[in-house]
Design an enzyme around this catalytic site. Sequence first.
Site, PDB file in Angstrom:
ATOM      1  N   LYS A  40       0.740  -7.507   2.061  1.00 20.18           N
ATOM      2  CA  LYS A  40      -0.606  -7.362   1.503  1.00 20.18           C
ATOM      3  C   LYS A  40      -1.627  -8.054   2.397  1.00 20.18           C
ATOM      4  O   LYS A  40      -1.487  -9.225   2.727  1.00 20.18           O
ATOM      5  CB  LYS A  40      -0.650  -7.941   0.091  1.00 20.18           C
ATOM      6  CG  LYS A  40      -1.946  -7.651  -0.657  1.00 20.18           C
ATOM      7  CD  LYS A  40      -1.850  -8.138  -2.095  1.00 20.18           C
ATOM      8  CE  LYS A  40      -3.091  -7.804  -2.883  1.00 20.18           C
ATOM      9  NZ  LYS A  40      -3.000  -8.258  -4.287  1.00 20.18           N
ATOM     10  N   CYS A  45      -1.846  -3.110  -4.966  1.00 23.81           N
ATOM     11  CA  CYS A  45      -2.839  -3.638  -5.902  1.00 23.81           C
ATOM     12  C   CYS A  45      -4.258  -3.543  -5.343  1.00 23.81           C
ATOM     13  O   CYS A  45      -4.761  -2.459  -5.071  1.00 23.81           O
ATOM     14  CB  CYS A  45      -2.455  -5.072  -6.263  1.00 23.81           C
ATOM     15  SG  CYS A  45      -3.338  -5.757  -7.681  1.00 23.81           S
ATOM     16  N   GLU A  58       4.554  -4.228  -7.997  1.00 19.44           N
ATOM     17  CA  GLU A  58       4.109  -5.278  -7.087  1.00 19.44           C
ATOM     18  C   GLU A  58       4.950  -6.545  -7.289  1.00 19.44           C
ATOM     19  O   GLU A  58       5.160  -6.979  -8.420  1.00 19.44           O
ATOM     20  CB  GLU A  58       2.639  -5.591  -7.341  1.00 19.44           C
ATOM     21  CG  GLU A  58       2.075  -6.702  -6.463  1.00 19.44           C
ATOM     22  CD  GLU A  58       0.616  -7.006  -6.753  1.00 19.44           C
ATOM     23  OE1 GLU A  58      -0.001  -7.690  -5.927  1.00 19.44           O
ATOM     24  OE2 GLU A  58       0.095  -6.559  -7.795  1.00 19.44           O
TER      25      GLU A  58
END
Length: 338
Positions: free
Chosen positions: A133, A168, A48
Amino acid sequence: MASWLPKVRVAACNVAPVFMDTAKTVHKTIGLIREAATNRADLVVFPETYIPAFPLWAAVASPIDNHSFFGRLAQESLLIDGKEMRSIQQACAKNKIFAHVGFNERSHYSVGCIWNSSVLISDEGKILNHHRKLQPTFYEKLVWSPGDGAGLKVVDTQRLGKIGSLICGENTNPLARWSLIAQGEQLHVTTWPPVWPTRRVQTAPTESEEGASVGKQYDNVAANRTRTAAHCFEAKCFGVLCSAYMDKEARDMIVKHAPSSAETLDNVTQGASLFLDPTGSQVGEQIQGQEGVVYADLDLNACVEPKQFHDTVGGYQRFDIFDLKVDRTRRGPETSFE
């Protein structure tokens, strides 16, 4: 068993960036792409926001003290069509390998807009998917802007099968996960930070916490494996769990900035990188608490048999009862004036 789906060799890079230095981190990335290709990998995965860093300072220092870090991160973040990304694409084409890369993305339209992004690059150097994200988590909201649904795509490749990914905490979002499962995902990539502190180290409750329940430090290894395993079990797909590594350089720079963070950073659990099969069981190699690259050979034919038991996009779903609509529009000022 019939063998009509590909067998895929995957490399997961449990590595640290050259902290806040994009040029040097891209150089390191290209070297790892070459290394994975030499070891016969079809796909190499990076953590990430690997380029140029995960913003750990937002967890351990006050927001009003973090302006210098934010400014540096904005300056070092990548444009999706910039020279750094082109260099990585060229490395994939040269080494004939797919890569999934996490990076901080900056905007053409705002010097202060940063996204937590990832790209899937083909073995011909083409960007097959570009994801931002959906929702930053906890202190990440102080750094990243929310993304959109444009990257909620499963890419149908011949060499890797059908591959999707989430970043995540998105792997805790049931609707985001199902949007990938519904596209027939066979290989699921998850990417994670090196550590994820949620509490300071303490032996007793503070005055403000007297009489209240004192929570434990977040166990990122257990949590990340649980989430990825749950997705593999529900999707009947393979999973790649790729975490970053916090090296001494990153730790020392943050502690210099926020001396009170030393004890916290020295006592959190470093992330792990590993692989899971369609039952959620671990396969292949694992690494945790050190830099390195681990590998697994995944036979996607193993995705077939479990579909007999629970096929959440087939016979085990009730489309007459449940209905999910996903907006995959790319959001931003460039779309406001079309």
